[in-house]
Design a protein around this motif. Sequence first.
Motif, short mmCIF file in Angstrom:
data_model
loop_
_atom_site.label_atom_id
_atom_site.label_comp_id
_atom_site.label_asym_id
_atom_site.label_seq_id
_atom_site.Cartn_x
_atom_site.Cartn_y
_atom_site.Cartn_z
N PHE A 263 0.83 -1.21 0.00
CA PHE A 263 0.00 0.00 0.00
C PHE A 263 0.86 1.26 0.00
O PHE A 263 1.79 1.39 0.80
N THR A 264 0.62 2.15 -0.92
CA THR A 264 1.24 3.49 -0.89
C THR A 264 0.16 4.51 -1.21
O THR A 264 -0.91 4.17 -1.69
N LEU A 265 0.47 5.77 -0.95
CA LEU A 265 -0.46 6.83 -1.30
C LEU A 265 0.04 7.53 -2.56
O LEU A 265 1.21 7.90 -2.63
N GLY A 266 -0.82 7.66 -3.54
CA GLY A 266 -0.46 8.43 -4.73
C GLY A 266 -0.80 9.88 -4.47
O GLY A 266 -1.96 10.24 -4.34
N LEU A 267 0.23 10.73 -4.37
CA LEU A 267 -0.01 12.13 -4.01
C LEU A 267 -0.28 12.98 -5.24
O LEU A 267 0.29 12.74 -6.30
N PRO A 268 -1.17 13.94 -5.13
CA PRO A 268 -1.37 14.87 -6.24
C PRO A 268 -0.16 15.78 -6.41
O PRO A 268 0.45 16.21 -5.43
N GLU A 269 0.22 16.02 -7.65
CA GLU A 269 1.39 16.86 -7.91
C GLU A 269 1.03 17.87 -8.98
O GLU A 269 0.25 17.57 -9.89
N LEU A 270 1.62 19.04 -8.87
CA LEU A 270 1.36 20.07 -9.87
C LEU A 270 2.22 19.78 -11.10
O LEU A 270 3.44 19.78 -11.04
N LYS A 271 1.56 19.49 -12.21
CA LYS A 271 2.29 19.22 -13.45
C LYS A 271 1.66 20.06 -14.53
O LYS A 271 0.47 19.96 -14.79
N GLY A 272 2.44 20.91 -15.17
CA GLY A 272 1.88 21.76 -16.20
C GLY A 272 0.91 22.75 -15.59
O GLY A 272 1.21 23.43 -14.62
N PHE A 273 -0.30 22.78 -16.15
CA PHE A 273 -1.28 23.75 -15.69
C PHE A 273 -2.17 23.22 -14.59
O PHE A 273 -3.03 23.92 -14.10
N ASN A 274 -2.02 21.96 -14.26
CA ASN A 274 -3.00 21.39 -13.34
C ASN A 274 -2.36 20.35 -12.44
O ASN A 274 -1.22 19.95 -12.67
N PHE A 275 -3.09 19.92 -11.47
CA PHE A 275 -2.61 18.85 -10.61
C PHE A 275 -2.84 17.51 -11.27
O PHE A 275 -3.87 17.29 -11.90
N LYS A 276 -1.86 16.62 -11.12
CA LYS A 276 -2.03 15.26 -11.64
C LYS A 276 -1.87 14.29 -10.49
O LYS A 276 -1.17 14.58 -9.52
#
Lengths: 417, 433
Positions: A263-276
């Motif tokens: 189990f891991t957490l997929g964190l939101p990251e700012l990529k380009g114009f939006n969060f991915k």
Amino acid sequence: MTDRTLPQRSFSVGMLLYDTRYRAMTIQVVAIMCFMLLVAWLIGNTIQNLNALGKGVSFGFLNQPASYDINQRLIEYTSRSTHLRASVVGLLNTLLLAVMGCLLATVIGVFVGVLRLSHNWIVARLMTVYIEVFRNVPVLLWIVFAMAILIDTLPRPADFRGENATASMYFGDTVALTNRGLYIPEPLFMNSLGDLPVLGVFEISLDLLAFVLVLGAGLWATARIRRRADRIQEDTGIRPVTWHWRILLLAGPTAFLLYILGFTLGLPELKGFNFKGGIHMRNSLIALWLALSLYTAAFIAEAVRAGIMAVSKGQTEAAYSLGLRPGRTMSLVILPQALRVIIPPLISHYLNLTKNSSLAIAVGYMDVTGTLGGITLNQTGRELESILLLMACYLAISLSVSAVLNWYNDRVRLKER
Amino acid sequence: MAHSAFVRDGLIAPKPPPMTEVGAIGWMRANLFSGWLNSILTLASVAGTVFVFYELLPWMFQSSWTANSVAECRAAIAGAHGDGVNGACWAVIRERYLQLLYGFYPANMYWRPNLTFVLMLVALSPILFPNLPRKMLWFSAVYPFLGYFLLWGGTIWLPISILLGFVVGYFLIALNSARMGLLFGVISGAAGTVIYWIYIASWFAQVAHDLIPIGLTEVESARFGGFMLSTIIGVTGISCSLPIGIMLALGRKSDLLIVKSICVGFIEFIRGVPLITLLFVASTLLNIFLPPGTNFDLILRVVIMVTLFASAYLAEVVRGGLAALPTGQFEAADSLGLDYWKSMRLIVLPQALKISIPGIVSTFIGLYKDTTLVSIIGLLDPVGLTTSIRADSAWNGIVWELYAFVAAVFFVFCFSMSRYSMHLERRLQTDHN
């Protein structure tokens, strides 16, 4: 001995009307005939009008490709999928919103309803203000208002970028609140078990299934332990200490399963114009969720208050005289009795919330009204079929929710003999 | 040995209670700081309230009432209160409040909706206040036609001619029931009225108008909007749905299986679907259900669907009133030898309706709030108007002021009605517990 039977008169037509033995039947026959005539008239008109427009009644359009996009989907969907699948996606979105809304509304409603009866003057007044303000303004206004707040006051994704960013993420860079929605971490599994196709229609993640199963087993085991403790307490008067066992049974297997699955957490990251990455809750969903919950919670709070007030004061006094503290008095004595009064109005508030979720169309959330009653209807021009299906969806939800909750209501109701 | 026991022979003068138990401090200790949890709640509430007012009050009062566009407004606020001050632009309300109230109704005819509204209060008063003279009910009966004439205009003969239908029906019932019995009287009256409406009413209106042309300038439905539209839909919906709702409630309580199942089916169907689907029916489907060539305007179609919607909810309210009535009342009516309709009309319904008035008022509040949904099918109710005002280039960028105004008006209406209904509930309480 005198003959007590009524004189046998021969049957006449007037008796159909003036004899109480036959009148009920006459009225019913006339009623059903009028009803059938009305239905026949409506259907006749419909057929005539549809013929004039050159379209018959057919549900074939459901199998044609929808060719529009749905921005939030719980099951696989592309613009090449059928209208039927689009409707199902919309229906699932409706259900998601309804379930989330009912949960939050119940929590807020019970909280506010209890606090409104608090002896604390200012808290009770504040809760009254909350209830009156939310009850007396249309829910549609709350929805567009919440949407406007989310869009206009939250930072743009671009504000998170660069050296001198004006906005920052919360909880150690794991949660981002932007005007495009809320980004939260998503659970990822390194050794995923894969997906289980159900009837070839959609897929359920086996990881989720395993998690739910283990958690369910843990809950069952803790319930057993609790019941055993209850029994021992009733027999001997001494309650065995079980909380560490319960926590171990609940958390241990779950943690072990998560460890095995990687189990891991997929964190939101700012990529380009939006969060991915991460789970993206669109702001239309959040606005609807908050607006519907806060609105319905005001009604639920009133129901809770009425329920608590319906429990006689003697119950509170009896509990106090037994030495129970106010908190335990509320949870052990008052609320269980108040529940019987609260549940029937609660059912109707849940149903109202579900029906009000159809206002999603005002902020562009793709629920079943937005897909089936909105884009599909406009694209195919099948008004009659779409709206009938739409009504059938809501009717099915309403009837099944009220059936389940009525069953529950019957179970908790005071058994009178 | 002398007894040295002390015996008091007078009372001690009472001491004043401790400072912490009486007055403002005592009240605060009892109501705000009675325990650590309560103290925390109090402090948090005060902090929250202060924060909200601290944020809101400057915005509300560092505002501009006079500007003609958003840009002007921002400039005026910056000039008066310094740069960077975020103030409300109430100017948009000053400029558009008439539109929010009346929609696009011609400005020189505002007296018509105003008069209609005042007359509505007059027509409602004998129903709401039972100690007014009963003769006023005649005005209440005529009012719907008068209101229609005032709002939509056109010739006065059309509403009069439709009203005449009821007179025709009444005379037919009075004549025929004397000769052929009540049932045939009622049937012939209903049939006569319908035939009159379908075949004679419009012809009569035409002829009468040609002879004596009296009328007001016609205002088409597309110009209706704002709170006027909400009120029209809400009030018409609730008043038309009352008789239907009563009939449905009686049907649902009846012993006749088929009548009962038709009523239950209708009520559960309407209550099971959202109002918005019924409004979709009004905007797209209703014309398909009616005879080919029928086409009437959207407001009327919406009113029809809203009436059906409200009647299902009212039926449940009235059913609650019927259920609250002791069985003895039904039995007493039966034992007097009254037939079904007489016992309902004279004994049961007056009491049942009295009990259900608060429920009817709250149904009306709900319906009034739900009229905002018509903005989704394109009518210009207050919510629909906010969208169109925001689309105006002068006011592009306005958000909160419009919503706040609309919400405030709805709040005032609905809150006062709910207070009235609570007052009514107390007044109607005839038992003594």
